[in-house]
Design a protein around this motif. Structure first.
Motif, PDB file in Angstrom:
ATOM      1  N   LYS A  41     -36.590 -20.011  16.253  1.00 59.81           N
ATOM      2  CA  LYS A  41     -37.106 -21.371  16.301  1.00 59.81           C
ATOM      3  C   LYS A  41     -37.131 -21.877  17.738  1.00 59.81           C
ATOM      4  N   GLN A 132     -46.082 -19.419  12.528  1.00 58.62           N
ATOM      5  CA  GLN A 132     -45.105 -20.455  12.853  1.00 58.62           C
ATOM      6  C   GLN A 132     -45.659 -21.856  12.619  1.00 58.62           C
ATOM      7  N   GLY A 133     -46.651 -21.927  11.731  1.00 60.84           N
ATOM      8  CA  GLY A 133     -47.203 -23.217  11.367  1.00 60.84           C
ATOM      9  C   GLY A 133     -48.333 -23.662  12.257  1.00 60.84           C
ATOM     10  N   THR A 157     -54.190 -23.802  10.420  1.00 63.75           N
ATOM     11  CA  THR A 157     -53.302 -23.235   9.412  1.00 63.75           C
ATOM     12  C   THR A 157     -53.153 -24.226   8.262  1.00 63.75           C
ATOM     13  N   THR A 159     -50.374 -25.412   7.290  1.00 60.35           N
ATOM     14  CA  THR A 159     -49.426 -26.428   7.748  1.00 60.35           C
ATOM     15  C   THR A 159     -50.128 -27.480   8.586  1.00 60.35           C
ATOM     16  N   ALA A 184     -47.421 -29.974  12.912  1.00 60.90           N
ATOM     17  CA  ALA A 184     -47.248 -28.778  12.088  1.00 60.90           C
ATOM     18  C   ALA A 184     -46.015 -28.002  12.517  1.00 60.90           C
ATOM     19  N   TRP A 185     -45.806 -27.905  13.849  1.00 50.98           N
ATOM     20  CA  TRP A 185     -44.608 -27.212  14.308  1.00 50.98           C
ATOM     21  C   TRP A 185     -43.354 -27.890  13.784  1.00 50.98           C
ATOM     22  N   ASP A 188     -42.933 -27.064  10.130  1.00 46.54           N
ATOM     23  CA  ASP A 188     -42.510 -25.689   9.933  1.00 46.54           C
ATOM     24  C   ASP A 188     -41.060 -25.493  10.351  1.00 46.54           C
ATOM     25  N   ASP A 189     -40.608 -26.305  11.287  1.00 48.69           N
ATOM     26  CA  ASP A 189     -39.228 -26.217  11.743  1.00 48.69           C
ATOM     27  C   ASP A 189     -38.253 -26.757  10.704  1.00 48.69           C
ATOM     28  N   LYS A 193     -41.546 -22.357   3.760  1.00 48.62           N
ATOM     29  CA  LYS A 193     -42.961 -22.105   3.493  1.00 48.62           C
ATOM     30  C   LYS A 193     -43.335 -22.544   2.068  1.00 48.62           C
ATOM     31  N   ILE A 196     -43.839 -26.276   2.091  1.00 44.56           N
ATOM     32  CA  ILE A 196     -45.081 -26.667   2.770  1.00 44.56           C
ATOM     33  C   ILE A 196     -46.288 -26.375   1.884  1.00 44.56           C
TER      34      ILE A 196
END
Length: 788
Positions: A41, A132-133, A157, A159, A184-185, A188-189, A193, A196
């Motif tokens: 991450k 990674q989103g 994506t 996300t 989005a990051w 995703d953090d 998944k 999301i």
């Protein structure tokens, strides 16, 4: 391919597991907590900052990078998605109407079948489970094209798409893509998944007003995306691929609908071609990702089962007769602790499941019988003038559940069966009508309550003066006259006077019982309101009888209450009949059985029957008397009781404007009103004014009672009436009335502001709503209530 057949994630081999998960996470990861930080991450964050800095440098917006980094998209905890509230019939599975600004039904990730989860990944983001989103390449392309003047890029994506939808970001520009990438990051953090994908599949539009995968499955295929549903009702892989294809462009481009119609195959040849091309693209990705074997993919055929657009679907069922039920449901819920004071959209967009008391079998019979324009209505009422209108309400004895409700054919128009207060506190509906002789059932019940036998004798001449009530020869209204004749006259028993519906007898009975006591009995039985004339008011005024002592309410009404001058609603009258059918146990008429949200109980009906004060012998005598009414006898052998009623137009003695038939078996109680939409007199297609309760509404009532018993599969032998013993038969009428508050002329005896026949009609147009009800005669009008 069957929707529950195992299909595998990329890089995995087929197994017998029912749920296909991504390579790294567990398929059961439905938790809502954030993912723990990890070294990868931190590495991702560094790369994202590098990309953001590069994009900012290329775009010349370095000063905003810091602000964009800290900008956040609304997370699922912060974002309240409008979710359709569905109203169901009493079985809890048959939808009646769907409410809300958006057609959406939320599913949990674990409830979504593999077909929809994997098709959307194959269509929109093949690296979803491993990325990674953020699509770094897409960001760089968008920024470079912006700098060089090239065409903007739109790929994102899943996300990123969710971030854009949640934050309502518009356009396809480098700055927007940078913002959605930062958002989005951060998503995703924090989220798995699976979470999301759940967010996305409940948010994304599919077209035709359907938001989220479940609404799309229902709208386009009449199926469900819920893996817990029976297999033959679930969306298939081929069908899910069609839905996934539509996400690319859910609606036609309004500036070029023919050239850019989108991917809904029903929009024409171009849209069908687009859909098939996209479907083939998704199919190839399904193979490449390992979701389908080559052989199974080749065996799939593009489905031809997409439903054609249904214009009525956008109307959510509110235009049908049951739309009036929905109005009653919403009004009822607004009076409960769970929903009191909430805004209108709280219920409509709250994703509630509302189960009503309406039995679809009984409702279908009610609509088929009471809609005068249908060929299934009784022959005698078919083909009558266009201004004829009927309404019908059926109530279950002992529970108060409204089994059927027909107030008109248009659920967005006038309601002739009842009324209610809308979200703005304004009255809606035109369901209150003078009940005429059908109201005499409450006089009769009160007489029995005061130990007056139905075999007591009463002076019943053709006409009679009543000085205490102002009905004498020299008064404007004159003496009370019978509209009917009976062989027993002038000396009739109370039961004979009931069957013949003699006004003279019942006017004297009301005087002796006391107007206050008659009103009390009616209120206890189910009449929650009556409408009274009031000095200075052009329209009748609603008087709420709930919690109001009869002595207080009687000040608003005259003795004419006993012969049915003052309007009541069809709903209340049906509830009164249900009380007598339940041996004098009154339950409040209601429309809602339960309300749940995501399986949790929010509200449930409260069944609290109350005794109206009649013992079993008195109930038996009441039933026995009303069984003698010819119009109440059913041809199917059921024990039944009832009463007819008619009220004139204005002070006419030959024209009727309101006709009734009310009655019950021990299983079902029903009230039927037949009148006109404009308040004018009922005139048959042959020009006759001979329209009475026994003939026209009586035919509707009898047909409904017979057909409803058959539809509900009721056994008549379980619902027989008990026989009375008639202990201590009286031979004459009581020499003096029991203690009661003297009848008061009150405000309702004031002279009307216009002659009844000249007063403007308050009947609605089919699409207008206004203060109920329409018409009533002033207390001084000649009584012409009749039992015919």
């Amino acid at each position: 391919m069957h929707p529950t057949e195992p299909i595998v994630e990329p890089g995995a081999r087929a197994t017998s597991q029912p749920e296909a998960g991504p390579p790294q996470p567990s398929p059961s990861a439905d938790a809502t907590g954030p993912r723990p930080p990890a070294a990868r991450k931190r590495s991702r964050r560094v790369r994202l900052l590098v990309v953001a800095a590069l994009v900012a440098m290329l775009a010349g917006v370095g000063s905003v990078v810091g602000a964009l980094y800290f900008e956040s998209v609304p997370t699922p905890e912060q974002l309240t998605l409008p979710e359709s509230t569905t109203v169901y019939y009493a079985d809890g599975t048959t939808p009646m109407a769907k409410l809300g600004t958006q057609n959406r039904t939320i599913l949990k990730y674990g409830e979504m079948n593999d077909a929809v989860r994997q098709s959307i990944v194959a269509a929109e983001d093949q690296t979803f489970w491993t990325n990674q989103g953020v699509d770094f390449g897409g960001i760089l392309r968008a920024a470079w094209n912006n700098v060089t003047g090239g065409q903007t890029q739109g790929a994102s994506t899943i996300t990123q798409q969710y971030a854009r939808l949640a934050a309502d970001l518009k356009g396809v520009t480098y700055s927007r893509k940078l913002r959605e990438a930062v958002m989005a990051w951060k998503l995703d953090d924090r989220y798995s998944k699976e979470q999301i994908l759940e967010f996305y599949l409940n948010t994304v539009p599919f077209g035709r007003g359907a938001y989220g995968i479940e609404a799309a499955a229902q709208t386009f295929f009449g199926k469900t995306a819920n893996r817990n549903a029976p297999p033959d009702t679930q969306i298939t892989v081929a069908e899910a691929m069609v839905l996934a294809s539509m996400v690319k462009q859910p609606e036609a481009d309004p500036s070029d609908p023919e050239g850019s119609p989108g991917y809904d195959p029903s929009r024409g040849a171009k849209a069908l071609e687009n859909s098939k091309d996209r479907w083939n693209y998704v199919r190839e990705n399904m193979v490449r990702l390992g979701y389908l074997t080559r052989a199974k993919a080749d065996a799939l055929a593009y489905p031809d089962t997409v439903r054609k657009p249904d214009p009525a679907a956008r109307q959510t069922g509110l235009d049908r007769p049951t739309g009036l039920v929905v109005g009653q449901v919403m009004a009822e819920l607004r009076q409960t602790d769970a929903f009191r004071g909430k805004p209108e959209d709280y219920v409509r967009n709250g994703g509630f499941k509302i189960v009503t008391t309406i039995d679809k079998r009984a409702q279908d019979v009610a609509e088929a019988t009471a809609d005068l324009k249908r060929p299934s209505a009784p022959q005698i009422v078919r083909g009558q003038p266009a201004n004829w209108q009927a309404s019908l309400v059926a109530v279950e004895p002992g529970t108060g559940r409204v089994l059927a409700y027909y107030g008109g054919s248009n659920g967005t128009g006038a309601d002739y069966a009842g009324w209610y207060l809308d979200a703005n506190g304004k009255p809606r509906g035109f369901g209150a009508h003078p009940p005429g002789s059908s109201f005499k059932v409450y006089d009769l019940a009160e007489a029995l309550h005061q130990n007056i036998s139905v075999k007591s004798h009463w002076d019943s001449p053709a006409s009679k003066e009543f000085p205490n009530s102002g009905r004498v020869n020299r008064s404007p209204a004159g003496p009370i006259r019978n509209a009917e004749h009976a062989k027993c006259q002038p000396d009739c028993t109370l039961w004979e006077a009931t069957v013949a519906s003699l006004n003279v007898t019942y006017f004297e009975l009301t005087e002796k019982l006391g107007t206050a006591n008659v009103i009390d009995m009616a209120s206890k039985a189910g009449i929650d309101a009556m409408w009274a004339n009031q000095s200075g008011q052009n329209e009748p005024v609603r008087v709420d009888l709930r919690g109001t002592p009869g002595t207080e309410a009687a000040q608003r009404f005259s003795t004419e209450v006993g012969i049915g001058q003052y309007p009541v609603t069809v709903l209340d009258h049906a509830n009164g009949m249900a009380t007598f059918a339940a041996a004098g146990k009154r339950a409040d008429a209601h429309f809602v059985r339960s309300v749940t949200k995501q399986g949790d109980q929010v509200y449930t009906e409260k069944l609290q029957p109350r005794d109206v004060g009649l013992n079993q012998e008195q109930i038996n005598e009441l039933n026995w008397t009303l069984r003698q009414v010819e119009a109440a006898k059913l041809p199917n052998g059921w024990d039944s009781a009832g009463k007819t009623g008619t009220w004139q137009r204005g002070n006419s003695l030959t024209e009727n404007a309101n006709t009734w038939m009310v009655g019950y078996t021990r299983a079902v109680a029903a009230a039927v009103w037949l009148g006109t939409t404009d308040g004018q007199a009922l005139v048959t297609k042959d020009g006759s004014h001979d329209v009475y309760g026994a003939t026209y509404p009586g035919a509707i009532w009898r047909q409904f009672m017979v057909d409803a018993a058959a539809a509900l599969q009721l056994d008549k032998n379980r619902f027989r009436f008990d026989q009375p013993t008639f202990p201590g038969d009286a031979t004459t009428a009581p020499s003096s009335p029991p203690p009661a508050t003297p009848t008061s002329a009150g405000p309702s005896s004031a002279a009307p502001t216009c002659r009844p026949q000249d007063c403007p009609s308050r009947r609605p147009s089919p699409t207008r709503t206004a203060t109920p009800p329409a018409t009533t005669s002033p207390p001084a009008a000649p009584a012409s209530a009749t039992g015919r």
